[in-house]
Write a protein that holds these residues in place. Structure first.
Motif, PDB file in Angstrom:
ATOM      1  N   GLY A  76     -14.228  24.894  -4.166  1.00 47.54           N
ATOM      2  CA  GLY A  76     -14.705  25.109  -2.777  1.00 47.54           C
ATOM      3  C   GLY A  76     -15.510  24.112  -2.763  1.00 47.54           C
ATOM      4  O   GLY A  76     -15.528  23.441  -1.813  1.00 47.54           O
ATOM      5  N   ALA A  77     -16.283  23.699  -3.570  1.00 44.34           N
ATOM      6  CA  ALA A  77     -17.391  22.804  -3.416  1.00 44.34           C
ATOM      7  C   ALA A  77     -16.934  21.394  -3.269  1.00 44.34           C
ATOM      8  O   ALA A  77     -17.331  20.637  -2.816  1.00 44.34           O
ATOM      9  CB  ALA A  77     -18.518  22.873  -4.532  1.00 44.34           C
ATOM     10  N   GLU A  78     -15.823  21.269  -4.242  1.00 42.89           N
ATOM     11  CA  GLU A  78     -15.137  19.895  -4.373  1.00 42.89           C
ATOM     12  C   GLU A  78     -13.823  19.661  -3.361  1.00 42.89           C
ATOM     13  O   GLU A  78     -13.721  18.531  -3.238  1.00 42.89           O
ATOM     14  CB  GLU A  78     -14.931  19.905  -5.764  1.00 42.89           C
ATOM     15  CG  GLU A  78     -15.764  19.874  -6.814  1.00 42.89           C
ATOM     16  CD  GLU A  78     -16.879  18.872  -6.698  1.00 42.89           C
ATOM     17  OE1 GLU A  78     -16.665  17.824  -6.311  1.00 42.89           O
ATOM     18  OE2 GLU A  78     -18.236  19.341  -6.907  1.00 42.89           O
ATOM     19  N   ARG A  79     -13.487  20.930  -2.984  1.00 45.56           N
ATOM     20  CA  ARG A  79     -12.238  20.486  -2.101  1.00 45.56           C
ATOM     21  C   ARG A  79     -12.597  19.541  -0.961  1.00 45.56           C
ATOM     22  O   ARG A  79     -11.516  18.802  -0.483  1.00 45.56           O
ATOM     23  CB  ARG A  79     -11.632  21.927  -1.611  1.00 45.56           C
ATOM     24  CG  ARG A  79     -10.503  21.998  -0.772  1.00 45.56           C
ATOM     25  CD  ARG A  79     -10.052  23.202  -0.421  1.00 45.56           C
ATOM     26  NE  ARG A  79     -10.137  24.250  -1.372  1.00 45.56           N
ATOM     27  CZ  ARG A  79      -9.170  24.423  -2.146  1.00 45.56           C
ATOM     28  NH1 ARG A  79      -8.105  24.013  -2.282  1.00 45.56           N
ATOM     29  NH2 ARG A  79      -9.120  25.587  -3.312  1.00 45.56           N
ATOM     30  N   PRO A  80     -13.881  19.584  -0.177  1.00 46.24           N
ATOM     31  CA  PRO A  80     -13.884  18.725   0.898  1.00 46.24           C
ATOM     32  C   PRO A  80     -13.841  17.231   0.466  1.00 46.24           C
ATOM     33  O   PRO A  80     -13.729  16.320   1.295  1.00 46.24           O
ATOM     34  CB  PRO A  80     -15.206  19.160   1.496  1.00 46.24           C
ATOM     35  CG  PRO A  80     -15.362  20.504   1.034  1.00 46.24           C
ATOM     36  CD  PRO A  80     -14.737  20.575  -0.319  1.00 46.24           C
ATOM     37  N   HIS A  81     -14.151  16.868  -0.849  1.00 43.97           N
ATOM     38  CA  HIS A  81     -14.095  15.594  -1.146  1.00 43.97           C
ATOM     39  C   HIS A  81     -12.762  14.809  -1.768  1.00 43.97           C
ATOM     40  O   HIS A  81     -12.632  13.834  -2.042  1.00 43.97           O
ATOM     41  CB  HIS A  81     -15.126  15.476  -2.423  1.00 43.97           C
ATOM     42  CG  HIS A  81     -16.528  16.033  -2.040  1.00 43.97           C
ATOM     43  ND1 HIS A  81     -17.468  15.180  -1.512  1.00 43.97           N
ATOM     44  CD2 HIS A  81     -17.045  17.164  -2.340  1.00 43.97           C
ATOM     45  CE1 HIS A  81     -18.503  15.824  -1.156  1.00 43.97           C
ATOM     46  NE2 HIS A  81     -18.298  17.064  -1.940  1.00 43.97           N
ATOM     47  N   LEU A  82     -11.571  15.775  -1.391  1.00 40.58           N
ATOM     48  CA  LEU A  82     -10.343  15.109  -2.039  1.00 40.58           C
ATOM     49  C   LEU A  82     -10.032  14.017  -1.113  1.00 40.58           C
ATOM     50  O   LEU A  82      -9.329  12.857  -1.840  1.00 40.58           O
ATOM     51  CB  LEU A  82      -9.267  16.202  -2.059  1.00 40.58           C
ATOM     52  CG  LEU A  82      -9.442  17.470  -2.917  1.00 40.58           C
ATOM     53  CD1 LEU A  82      -8.601  18.678  -2.648  1.00 40.58           C
ATOM     54  CD2 LEU A  82      -9.266  16.816  -4.408  1.00 40.58           C
ATOM     55  N   VAL A  83     -10.279  13.955   0.033  1.00 39.48           N
ATOM     56  CA  VAL A  83      -9.886  12.721   0.906  1.00 39.48           C
ATOM     57  C   VAL A  83     -10.641  11.649   0.596  1.00 39.48           C
ATOM     58  O   VAL A  83     -10.010  10.377   0.193  1.00 39.48           O
ATOM     59  CB  VAL A  83      -9.667  13.127   2.202  1.00 39.48           C
ATOM     60  CG1 VAL A  83      -9.577  11.949   3.350  1.00 39.48           C
ATOM     61  CG2 VAL A  83      -8.916  14.261   2.573  1.00 39.48           C
ATOM     62  N   GLU A  84     -11.954  11.874   0.326  1.00 37.20           N
ATOM     63  CA  GLU A  84     -12.786  10.714  -0.062  1.00 37.20           C
ATOM     64  C   GLU A  84     -12.375  10.112  -1.345  1.00 37.20           C
ATOM     65  O   GLU A  84     -12.515   8.989  -1.564  1.00 37.20           O
ATOM     66  CB  GLU A  84     -13.990  11.404   0.003  1.00 37.20           C
ATOM     67  CG  GLU A  84     -15.412  10.438  -0.682  1.00 37.20           C
ATOM     68  CD  GLU A  84     -16.479  11.321  -0.710  1.00 37.20           C
ATOM     69  OE1 GLU A  84     -17.304  10.936  -1.688  1.00 37.20           O
ATOM     70  OE2 GLU A  84     -16.914  12.444  -0.069  1.00 37.20           O
ATOM     71  N   TRP A  85     -12.086  10.938  -2.452  1.00 36.52           N
ATOM     72  CA  TRP A  85     -11.706  10.504  -3.833  1.00 36.52           C
ATOM     73  C   TRP A  85     -10.455   9.462  -3.713  1.00 36.52           C
ATOM     74  O   TRP A  85     -10.549   8.606  -4.199  1.00 36.52           O
ATOM     75  CB  TRP A  85     -11.466  11.591  -4.774  1.00 36.52           C
ATOM     76  CG  TRP A  85     -12.621  12.674  -5.108  1.00 36.52           C
ATOM     77  CD1 TRP A  85     -13.810  12.323  -4.848  1.00 36.52           C
ATOM     78  CD2 TRP A  85     -12.572  13.904  -5.525  1.00 36.52           C
ATOM     79  NE1 TRP A  85     -14.829  13.377  -5.414  1.00 36.52           N
ATOM     80  CE2 TRP A  85     -13.910  14.382  -5.903  1.00 36.52           C
ATOM     81  CE3 TRP A  85     -11.470  14.561  -6.084  1.00 36.52           C
ATOM     82  CZ2 TRP A  85     -14.093  15.466  -6.114  1.00 36.52           C
ATOM     83  CZ3 TRP A  85     -11.875  15.900  -6.537  1.00 36.52           C
ATOM     84  CH2 TRP A  85     -12.896  16.266  -6.703  1.00 36.52           C
ATOM     85  N   ARG A  86      -9.536  10.209  -2.991  1.00 35.68           N
ATOM     86  CA  ARG A  86      -8.367   9.439  -2.807  1.00 35.68           C
ATOM     87  C   ARG A  86      -8.510   8.090  -2.093  1.00 35.68           C
ATOM     88  O   ARG A  86      -8.168   7.009  -2.671  1.00 35.68           O
ATOM     89  CB  ARG A  86      -7.263  10.321  -2.046  1.00 35.68           C
ATOM     90  CG  ARG A  86      -5.849   9.634  -2.100  1.00 35.68           C
ATOM     91  CD  ARG A  86      -4.900  10.529  -1.396  1.00 35.68           C
ATOM     92  NE  ARG A  86      -4.452  11.868  -1.971  1.00 35.68           N
ATOM     93  CZ  ARG A  86      -3.650  12.049  -2.910  1.00 35.68           C
ATOM     94  NH1 ARG A  86      -2.818  11.020  -3.215  1.00 35.68           N
ATOM     95  NH2 ARG A  86      -3.394  13.089  -3.399  1.00 35.68           N
ATOM     96  N   ALA A  87      -9.328   8.092  -0.918  1.00 37.45           N
ATOM     97  CA  ALA A  87      -9.637   6.890  -0.291  1.00 37.45           C
ATOM     98  C   ALA A  87     -10.299   5.698  -1.092  1.00 37.45           C
ATOM     99  O   ALA A  87     -10.021   4.631  -1.116  1.00 37.45           O
ATOM    100  CB  ALA A  87     -10.344   6.949   1.035  1.00 37.45           C
ATOM    101  N   ARG A  88     -11.250   6.357  -1.857  1.00 38.11           N
ATOM    102  CA  ARG A  88     -12.017   5.487  -2.695  1.00 38.11           C
ATOM    103  C   ARG A  88     -11.116   4.817  -3.916  1.00 38.11           C
ATOM    104  O   ARG A  88     -11.520   3.894  -4.589  1.00 38.11           O
ATOM    105  CB  ARG A  88     -13.169   6.185  -3.221  1.00 38.11           C
ATOM    106  CG  ARG A  88     -14.165   5.587  -3.972  1.00 38.11           C
ATOM    107  CD  ARG A  88     -15.565   6.541  -4.228  1.00 38.11           C
ATOM    108  NE  ARG A  88     -15.247   7.466  -5.064  1.00 38.11           N
ATOM    109  CZ  ARG A  88     -15.843   8.580  -4.959  1.00 38.11           C
ATOM    110  NH1 ARG A  88     -17.014   8.738  -3.960  1.00 38.11           N
ATOM    111  NH2 ARG A  88     -15.555   9.930  -5.317  1.00 38.11           N
ATOM    112  N   GLY A  89     -10.296   5.695  -4.574  1.00 36.46           N
ATOM    113  CA  GLY A  89      -9.521   5.223  -5.565  1.00 36.46           C
ATOM    114  C   GLY A  89     -10.034   5.553  -6.947  1.00 36.46           C
ATOM    115  O   GLY A  89      -9.671   5.131  -7.906  1.00 36.46           O
ATOM    116  N   TRP A  90     -10.905   6.409  -7.014  1.00 41.62           N
ATOM    117  CA  TRP A  90     -11.565   7.116  -8.339  1.00 41.62           C
ATOM    118  C   TRP A  90     -12.236   8.338  -7.955  1.00 41.62           C
ATOM    119  O   TRP A  90     -12.683   8.865  -7.057  1.00 41.62           O
ATOM    120  CB  TRP A  90     -12.463   6.143  -8.994  1.00 41.62           C
ATOM    121  CG  TRP A  90     -13.728   5.396  -8.196  1.00 41.62           C
ATOM    122  CD1 TRP A  90     -13.723   4.472  -7.382  1.00 41.62           C
ATOM    123  CD2 TRP A  90     -15.159   5.979  -7.980  1.00 41.62           C
ATOM    124  NE1 TRP A  90     -14.989   4.174  -6.693  1.00 41.62           N
ATOM    125  CE2 TRP A  90     -15.692   5.331  -7.131  1.00 41.62           C
ATOM    126  CE3 TRP A  90     -15.446   7.181  -8.783  1.00 41.62           C
ATOM    127  CZ2 TRP A  90     -16.901   5.635  -6.844  1.00 41.62           C
ATOM    128  CZ3 TRP A  90     -16.950   7.324  -8.319  1.00 41.62           C
ATOM    129  CH2 TRP A  90     -17.686   6.572  -7.528  1.00 41.62           C
TER     130      TRP A  90
END
Length: 56
Positions: free
Chosen positions: A42-56
């Motif tokens: 739950g704490a990490e779920r909001p960061h999925l889009v950010e991770w994908r956009a950043r590429g790492w």
């Protein structure tokens, strides 16, 4: 998620993590990364889009 050698490998890894973990397990599921602090999906779920956009 670990190091990948190409953008395609990274995309495949993120897809697998989303499908096998985030799509199936509840937000209160604890995860223990290889480095950094323990966390929950739950704490990490909001960061999925950010991770994908950043590429790492």
């Amino acid at each position: 998620m670990g190091k990948t050698w190409s953008p395609e490998d990274f995309t495949s890894l993120v897809d697998d993590v989303q499908e096998r973990l985030f799509a199936k397990l509840p937000d209160d599921t604890w995860v223990y990364p290889g480095h950094g602090r323990d966390t929950t999906l739950g704490a990490e779920r909001p960061h999925l889009v950010e991770w994908r956009a950043r590429g790492w």
